[in-house]
Design a protein around this motif. Structure first.
Motif, short mmCIF file in Angstrom:
data_model
loop_
_atom_site.label_atom_id
_atom_site.label_comp_id
_atom_site.label_asym_id
_atom_site.label_seq_id
_atom_site.Cartn_x
_atom_site.Cartn_y
_atom_site.Cartn_z
N ASP A 69 -13.78 15.20 11.45
CA ASP A 69 -13.89 14.61 12.79
C ASP A 69 -13.83 13.08 12.65
OD1 ASP A 69 -14.42 13.83 15.37
OD2 ASP A 69 -16.38 14.81 15.48
N VAL A 70 -12.64 12.54 12.77
CA VAL A 70 -12.46 11.10 12.59
C VAL A 70 -13.08 10.28 13.72
CG1 VAL A 70 -10.42 11.32 11.13
CG2 VAL A 70 -10.14 11.19 13.60
N SER A 71 -13.40 10.92 14.84
CA SER A 71 -14.01 10.18 15.96
C SER A 71 -15.45 9.78 15.64
CB SER A 71 -13.97 11.02 17.24
OG SER A 71 -14.84 12.14 17.14
N ARG A 72 -16.04 10.33 14.59
CA ARG A 72 -17.42 9.99 14.23
C ARG A 72 -17.50 8.62 13.53
NH1 ARG A 72 -20.38 14.26 11.06
NH2 ARG A 72 -22.11 12.97 11.72
N TYR B 23 0.83 -1.21 0.00
CA TYR B 23 0.00 0.00 0.00
C TYR B 23 0.86 1.25 0.00
CZ TYR B 23 0.82 0.04 5.07
OH TYR B 23 1.39 0.05 6.32
N VAL B 24 0.29 2.33 -0.56
CA VAL B 24 0.99 3.61 -0.63
C VAL B 24 0.96 4.33 0.71
CG1 VAL B 24 1.10 5.90 -1.71
CG2 VAL B 24 0.56 3.88 -3.11
N SER B 25 -0.24 4.57 1.23
CA SER B 25 -0.38 5.35 2.46
C SER B 25 -1.04 4.51 3.54
CB SER B 25 -1.18 6.63 2.22
OG SER B 25 -2.47 6.32 1.76
N SER B 26 -0.62 4.75 4.77
CA SER B 26 -1.12 3.96 5.89
C SER B 26 -2.42 4.55 6.45
CB SER B 26 -0.08 3.92 7.01
OG SER B 26 0.06 5.20 7.60
N SER B 27 -3.12 3.74 7.20
CA SER B 27 -4.32 4.21 7.90
C SER B 27 -3.96 5.32 8.87
CB SER B 27 -4.98 3.06 8.65
OG SER B 27 -5.40 2.07 7.75
N GLU B 28 -2.81 5.20 9.51
CA GLU B 28 -2.35 6.24 10.44
C GLU B 28 -2.14 7.57 9.69
OE1 GLU B 28 1.44 7.15 13.38
OE2 GLU B 28 1.11 5.10 12.68
N GLN B 29 -1.54 7.51 8.51
CA GLN B 29 -1.36 8.73 7.71
C GLN B 29 -2.72 9.33 7.34
OE1 GLN B 29 1.20 6.76 4.77
NE2 GLN B 29 2.65 8.46 5.03
N LEU B 30 -3.65 8.48 6.93
CA LEU B 30 -4.97 8.97 6.53
C LEU B 30 -5.66 9.69 7.69
CD1 LEU B 30 -7.20 9.28 4.43
CD2 LEU B 30 -8.04 7.01 5.12
N VAL B 31 -5.62 9.10 8.86
CA VAL B 31 -6.23 9.74 10.04
C VAL B 31 -5.56 11.10 10.30
CG1 VAL B 31 -6.47 9.58 12.56
CG2 VAL B 31 -7.05 7.62 11.10
N GLN B 32 -4.26 11.15 10.19
CA GLN B 32 -3.53 12.41 10.39
C GLN B 32 -3.96 13.44 9.35
OE1 GLN B 32 0.76 12.05 10.35
NE2 GLN B 32 1.04 14.24 10.11
N TRP B 33 -4.05 13.04 8.08
CA TRP B 33 -4.44 13.97 7.02
C TRP B 33 -5.87 14.48 7.24
CZ3 TRP B 33 -2.76 10.12 2.68
CH2 TRP B 33 -1.35 10.07 2.62
N LEU B 34 -6.78 13.57 7.56
CA LEU B 34 -8.18 13.96 7.76
C LEU B 34 -8.30 14.95 8.91
CD1 LEU B 34 -10.10 10.61 7.17
CD2 LEU B 34 -9.60 12.44 5.54
N THR B 35 -7.54 14.71 9.96
CA THR B 35 -7.54 15.63 11.09
C THR B 35 -7.06 17.00 10.65
OG1 THR B 35 -7.21 13.78 12.62
CG2 THR B 35 -6.68 16.00 13.44
N GLU B 36 -6.00 17.03 9.85
CA GLU B 36 -5.50 18.30 9.30
C GLU B 36 -6.56 19.00 8.46
OE1 GLU B 36 -1.96 17.51 7.03
OE2 GLU B 36 -0.91 16.64 8.74
N PHE B 37 -7.39 18.23 7.76
CA PHE B 37 -8.42 18.79 6.89
C PHE B 37 -9.68 19.18 7.66
CE2 PHE B 37 -6.74 15.58 3.54
CZ PHE B 37 -5.61 16.36 3.31
N GLY B 38 -9.68 18.95 8.97
CA GLY B 38 -10.82 19.32 9.79
C GLY B 38 -11.93 18.28 9.84
N ARG C 104 -7.21 15.44 0.07
CA ARG C 104 -7.42 16.87 0.31
C ARG C 104 -8.50 17.40 -0.63
NH1 ARG C 104 -6.31 21.75 -1.58
NH2 ARG C 104 -5.22 20.96 -3.41
N GLN C 105 -8.40 17.01 -1.89
CA GLN C 105 -9.40 17.45 -2.88
C GLN C 105 -10.78 16.93 -2.51
OE1 GLN C 105 -8.22 16.68 -6.95
NE2 GLN C 105 -6.11 17.29 -6.50
N PHE C 106 -10.88 15.66 -2.09
CA PHE C 106 -12.17 15.09 -1.73
C PHE C 106 -12.79 15.80 -0.53
CE2 PHE C 106 -14.92 12.16 0.56
CZ PHE C 106 -15.82 11.80 -0.44
N TYR C 107 -12.00 15.95 0.53
CA TYR C 107 -12.57 16.47 1.77
C TYR C 107 -12.67 18.00 1.83
CZ TYR C 107 -12.70 11.83 3.65
OH TYR C 107 -13.01 10.51 3.85
N MET C 108 -11.85 18.67 1.05
CA MET C 108 -11.87 20.13 1.09
C MET C 108 -12.50 20.72 -0.16
SD MET C 108 -8.33 20.89 3.08
CE MET C 108 -8.88 22.48 3.67
N GLY C 109 -12.84 19.85 -1.13
CA GLY C 109 -13.47 20.32 -2.34
C GLY C 109 -12.61 21.25 -3.16
#
Length: 162
Positions: A119-122, A102-117, A155-160
């Motif tokens: 709420d990964v806890s949902r 795999y290219v990116s880890s789940s840990e990286q994805l959680v970090q990126w999503l948090t940066e994008f605002g 980033r494009q998906f979550y931030m449009g």
């Protein structure tokens, strides 16, 4: 060790993730490759209709279970733009597929999503490393030289923003 062939397949996964993004889906793409290097099947995310089980890794595992022998399964490799979620990792393990890259880890994805605002806890599903879900499977990743491309798609998906 990651080979030039591995990188080629991973780049195709990123292309499939981009196609998913362009179709309104979360950007994930995966490729199933036989032991001889032949691409058996490609998939992208199809969760845009609300069915969040339509992950590419899950689709590849189901296809493989129906079309491959046990020996072929064990020698195959699944390449993917993002580390398998627990559902996909379990499907991979139950079917008996071989290596995962795999290219990116789940840990990286959680970090990126948090940066994008985001709420990964949902999320009702925990983000776990593949090895915490299945065992006796060779897993390679993340691949730092390609991860930024995957981050940009998310980033494009979550931030449009394109």
């Amino acid at each position: 060790m990651i080979t030039d062939s591995d990188l080629m397949h991973l780049k195709r996964c990123i292309e499939l993730a981009k196609i998913a993004l362009e179709s309104g889906d979360q950007p994930f793409g995966s490729v199933l490759v036989a032991a001889d290097g032949h691409v058996l099947r490609e998939e992208r995310n199809h969760v845009g209709d609300g069915d969040h089980t339509k992950h590419p890794e899950f689709a590849l595992a189901r296809w493989a279970a129906e079309h491959m022998t046990l020996e072929e399964l064990e020698k195959a490799t699944v390449y993917t733009s993002g580390e398998h979620c627990p559902m996909c990792a379990a499907a991979h393990g139950w079917v008996g597929l071989g290596r995962i890259v795999y290219v990116s880890s789940s840990e990286q994805l959680v970090q990126w999503l948090t940066e994008f605002g985001v709420d990964v806890s949902r999320s009702r599903v925990r983000s776990l490393p593949i090895q915490d879900v299945i065992r006796n499977t060779r897993v390679d990743g993340p691949i730092p030289e390609l991860a930024e491309q995957v981050r940009e798609l998310h980033r494009q998906f979550y931030m449009g923003i394109s």
